[in-house]
Design a protein around this motif. Structure first.
Motif, PDB file in Angstrom:
ATOM      1  N   PRO A 375       0.826  -1.207   0.000  1.00  0.00           N
ATOM      2  CA  PRO A 375       0.000   0.000   0.000  1.00  0.00           C
ATOM      3  C   PRO A 375       0.862   1.260   0.000  1.00  0.00           C
ATOM      4  N   ASN A 376       0.315   2.359  -0.495  1.00  0.00           N
ATOM      5  CA  ASN A 376       1.005   3.653  -0.524  1.00  0.00           C
ATOM      6  C   ASN A 376       2.367   3.555  -1.220  1.00  0.00           C
ATOM      7  N   TYR A 377       2.389   2.799  -2.307  1.00  0.00           N
ATOM      8  CA  TYR A 377       3.631   2.538  -3.035  1.00  0.00           C
ATOM      9  C   TYR A 377       3.744   3.543  -4.184  1.00  0.00           C
ATOM     10  N   HIS A 378       4.439   4.672  -3.933  1.00  0.00           N
ATOM     11  CA  HIS A 378       4.467   5.775  -4.887  1.00  0.00           C
ATOM     12  C   HIS A 378       5.855   6.096  -5.441  1.00  0.00           C
ATOM     13  N   THR A 379       6.889   6.039  -4.577  1.00  0.00           N
ATOM     14  CA  THR A 379       8.224   6.503  -4.993  1.00  0.00           C
ATOM     15  C   THR A 379       9.303   5.482  -4.629  1.00  0.00           C
ATOM     16  N   PRO A 380       9.250   4.298  -5.245  1.00  0.00           N
ATOM     17  CA  PRO A 380      10.296   3.310  -4.952  1.00  0.00           C
ATOM     18  C   PRO A 380      11.643   3.778  -5.493  1.00  0.00           C
ATOM     19  N   PRO A 381      12.748   3.218  -4.966  1.00  0.00           N
ATOM     20  CA  PRO A 381      12.818   2.146  -3.958  1.00  0.00           C
ATOM     21  C   PRO A 381      12.632   2.659  -2.529  1.00  0.00           C
ATOM     22  N   TYR A 382      12.015   1.806  -1.705  1.00  0.00           N
ATOM     23  CA  TYR A 382      11.835   2.113  -0.289  1.00  0.00           C
ATOM     24  C   TYR A 382      12.841   1.357   0.581  1.00  0.00           C
ATOM     25  N   LEU A 383      13.572   0.453  -0.021  1.00  0.00           N
ATOM     26  CA  LEU A 383      14.442  -0.445   0.728  1.00  0.00           C
ATOM     27  C   LEU A 383      15.826  -0.471   0.095  1.00  0.00           C
ATOM     28  N   THR A 384      16.857  -0.612   0.914  1.00  0.00           N
ATOM     29  CA  THR A 384      18.228  -0.699   0.425  1.00  0.00           C
ATOM     30  C   THR A 384      18.956  -1.827   1.138  1.00  0.00           C
ATOM     31  N   ALA A 385      19.970  -2.369   0.470  1.00  0.00           N
ATOM     32  CA  ALA A 385      20.834  -3.379   1.103  1.00  0.00           C
ATOM     33  C   ALA A 385      22.148  -2.769   1.565  1.00  0.00           C
ATOM     34  N   GLU A 386      22.310  -1.448   1.413  1.00  0.00           N
ATOM     35  CA  GLU A 386      23.565  -0.814   1.822  1.00  0.00           C
ATOM     36  C   GLU A 386      23.795  -1.005   3.321  1.00  0.00           C
ATOM     37  N   PRO A 387      24.952  -1.527   3.700  1.00  0.00           N
ATOM     38  CA  PRO A 387      25.188  -1.803   5.124  1.00  0.00           C
ATOM     39  C   PRO A 387      25.711  -0.585   5.866  1.00  0.00           C
ATOM     40  N   GLU A 388      25.548  -0.619   7.153  1.00  0.00           N
ATOM     41  CA  GLU A 388      26.194   0.334   8.047  1.00  0.00           C
ATOM     42  C   GLU A 388      27.431  -0.380   8.596  1.00  0.00           C
ATOM     43  N   VAL A 389      28.610   0.211   8.405  1.00  0.00           N
ATOM     44  CA  VAL A 389      29.861  -0.453   8.763  1.00  0.00           C
ATOM     45  C   VAL A 389      30.456   0.182  10.019  1.00  0.00           C
ATOM     46  N   THR A 390      30.839  -0.672  10.947  1.00  0.00           N
ATOM     47  CA  THR A 390      31.493  -0.240  12.189  1.00  0.00           C
ATOM     48  C   THR A 390      32.893  -0.824  12.243  1.00  0.00           C
ATOM     49  N   ARG A 391      33.879   0.020  12.531  1.00  0.00           N
ATOM     50  CA  ARG A 391      35.259  -0.447  12.678  1.00  0.00           C
ATOM     51  C   ARG A 391      35.634  -0.407  14.155  1.00  0.00           C
ATOM     52  N   HIS A 392      36.279  -1.473  14.609  1.00  0.00           N
ATOM     53  CA  HIS A 392      36.714  -1.553  16.009  1.00  0.00           C
ATOM     54  C   HIS A 392      38.094  -2.182  16.070  1.00  0.00           C
ATOM     55  N   ARG A 393      38.997  -1.540  16.761  1.00  0.00           N
ATOM     56  CA  ARG A 393      40.337  -2.114  16.972  1.00  0.00           C
ATOM     57  C   ARG A 393      40.305  -2.980  18.229  1.00  0.00           C
TER      58      ARG A 393
END
Length: 520
Positions: A375-393
């Motif tokens: 429903p309310n599907y007007h301006t795709p894309p609504y979803l991404t597979a881009e990850p959020e990356v965290t670096r830790h030493r």
């Protein structure tokens, strides 16, 4: 020539085949392709609702008593998918900051929709670990679990190695494996799709060759983002193009129309990177000076509980959609994770979806999930597979990393997770006051609780830390202790009811070598 290279780069492991695609109960109740009845919309979906419903079911339904499992039977179920791997401290070239890892899975869906992967990068340094939580079936999680590590490993290769790889494939010469997989026999590999997967991967590294410059290389964080996005793009493109082979044509569409979250860790020496897409989670177990363990979360959940994620989504769409992009804590009122692989129903235009479905195999026309337009599907894309990356030493006090699908974090708080794992790995149990959670208990009952805790501490039935954690996740009672009766009842639930009370649980626990980390 290509097939020879395919067999060398992709070490195909034969295993069990998939069942048919499942449709999420939260959206659809009629699923002709489901191997078991869908959950009715009136059934509880949140963890608290499932737990309350579960307790009521135990008390009122005499049927559960007919499924009482003995301790050996419980152990057989819990240990069916466990896997352990010990890493040599010195491989002849490098000292390893990883001592080894334990992993395990406990299904709730049939077939299980979670997947897991672990591999050593052979042409670069480091190890890769990942948990993948599927929805609307297992197809997307399966494909991502097979393919993502190859995309990451190829992206990390320097220009010179890419040249060697392409020249070897082009001339038909033997090529060196890119990854060494560490897999349980039940961790299936799709032999039928290996040629297609290899072709897409080769196209990707050819493009990397065209764009790269000798001597220059992407950072690990950049490589992770590039690999995630490219694989998701290939999943989408393969579904649009189709395949002359009827099975593969149906398969690539199943992969694209189902979805999967991914939480991946890349560990190289003291450098730890976590790339997360969705609501699985990575938590570091840190040992404090007094011997206790604290939790350091290395990923953010991409769902409605993450305010910045909600704002990101709203900013990517017109103001007129601000009240419909996230509705009832779900993307367009339907999907709980706000980032995922596949799920082209939330990415493609309506026109493209209809075009692909009309030219697709007949089996897809029977799939209610594929035909449904959000429903309310007007301006795709609504979803991404881009990850959020965290670096830790990594530091010497960083003792282990827990990667878990959301089925784990729904049942146990992160602090409880690291305490359970830390005490299991070290054998040192921090004695906290017994919590009764507001219940009134007699001295006799308190004595019984203390005896039970003592027996639990002396128990060493789980050699695998992930199995031990699942035992607590499924069997903990209100006092934080494993209750065999609760374990038995939960594990003996019929297939069509199990998903009401809990989700699939997948766990990887990576144990670090503090001596190596401290010396680097």
């Amino acid at each position: 020539m290509i097939m020879a290279a395919t067999s060398q780069v992709f070490r195909v492991i034969h295993g069990r085949r998939f069942g048919r695609i499942l449709v999420p109960a939260m959206t659809f109740q009629n699923c002709s392709q489901s191997p078991h009845p869908c959950i009715n919309a009136t059934q509880p979906h949140s963890f608290e609702q499932r737990r309350q419903h579960q307790v009521r079911g135990y008390r009122t339904s005499p049927a559960w008593h007919t499924y009482y499992l003995t301790p050996p039977q419980v152990n057989s179920i819990l240990k069916a998918n466990e896997y352990s791997f010990k890493v040599p401290e010195f491989d002849g070239k490098h000292l390893s900051s990883v001592m080894g890892f334990d992993s395990n899975q406990l299904p709730a869906n049939v077939p299980i929709e979670d997947r897991r992967s672990a591999a050593t990068c052979l042409q670069t340094h480091g190890m890769l670990y990942g948990v993948f939580d599927g929805h609307a079936g297992c197809a997307c999680a399966q494909a991502v679990s097979e393919r993502l590590f190859y995309y990451i490993a190829v992206t990390l290769l320097p220009h010179e190695k890419l040249v060697e790889l392409e020249n070897a494939v082009e001339s038909g010469r033997p090529i060196h494996p890119i990854l060494q997989w560490h897999k349980h026999p039940n961790d299936y590999f799709s032999k039928e799709a290996s040629r297609l997967y290899f072709s897409s991967l080769r196209t990707y590294w050819q493009e990397l060759l065209d764009l790269s410059v000798p001597g220059e290389q992407l950072s690990v964080a950049e490589a992770l983002v590039s690999a995630f996005k490219r694989l998701d793009n290939d999943i989408s493109l393969e579904a649009q193009v189709g395949d002359p082979n009827a099975f593969l044509h149906y398969w690539v569409l199943r992969v694209a129309f189902s979805g999967a979250t991914a939480c991946v860790a890349h560990i190289d020496g003291n450098e730890l990177h976590v790339a997360n897409t969705g609501d699985s989670r990575a938590v570091l177990g840190v040992q404090e000076p007094d011997g206790s363990f604290s939790a350091l979360t290395l990923s953010n959940d991409h769902n409605a509980q993450n305010e910045s994620e909600v704002k990101r989504l709203q900013s990517e769409h017109p103001l007129s959609e601000s009240k419909t992009v996230v509705k009832q804590d779900r993307l367009l009122g339907l999907l709980m994770p706000f980032r995922a692989f596949g799920d082209v129903k939330f990415k493609w235009s309506i026109e493209l979806q209809r075009c692909v479905l009309e030219s697709g195999p007949d089996q897809l026309h029977e799939n209610e999930h594929a035909k449904f337009i959000p429903p309310n599907y007007h301006t795709p894309p609504y979803l991404t597979a881009e990850p959020e990356v965290t670096r830790h030493r990594l530091r010497p006090q960083d003792r282990f990393l827990v990667l878990g699908s959301d089925g784990l974090w729904e049942t146990l708080h992160r602090q409880e997770v690291v305490r359970i794992v830390g005490e299991h790995l070290t054998g040192v149990h921090q004695q906290q006051p017994v919590s009764v959670g507001g219940y009134k208990v007699t001295l006799g009952q308190m004595q019984g609780l203390l005896k039970e805790r003592k027996a639990r501490i002396s128990s060493t039935e789980d050699q695998n830390a992930a199995t031990h954690l699942i035992r607590h996740a499924v069997g903990n009672n209100e006092f934080g202790m494993v209750d065999h009766e609760r374990l038995s009842k939960t594990l003996s639930l019929p297939e069509e009811l199990a998903r009401m009370y809990r989700d699939d649980i997948t766990i990887i626990i990576v144990q670090f070598n503090p001596h190596v980390i401290g010396g680097q």
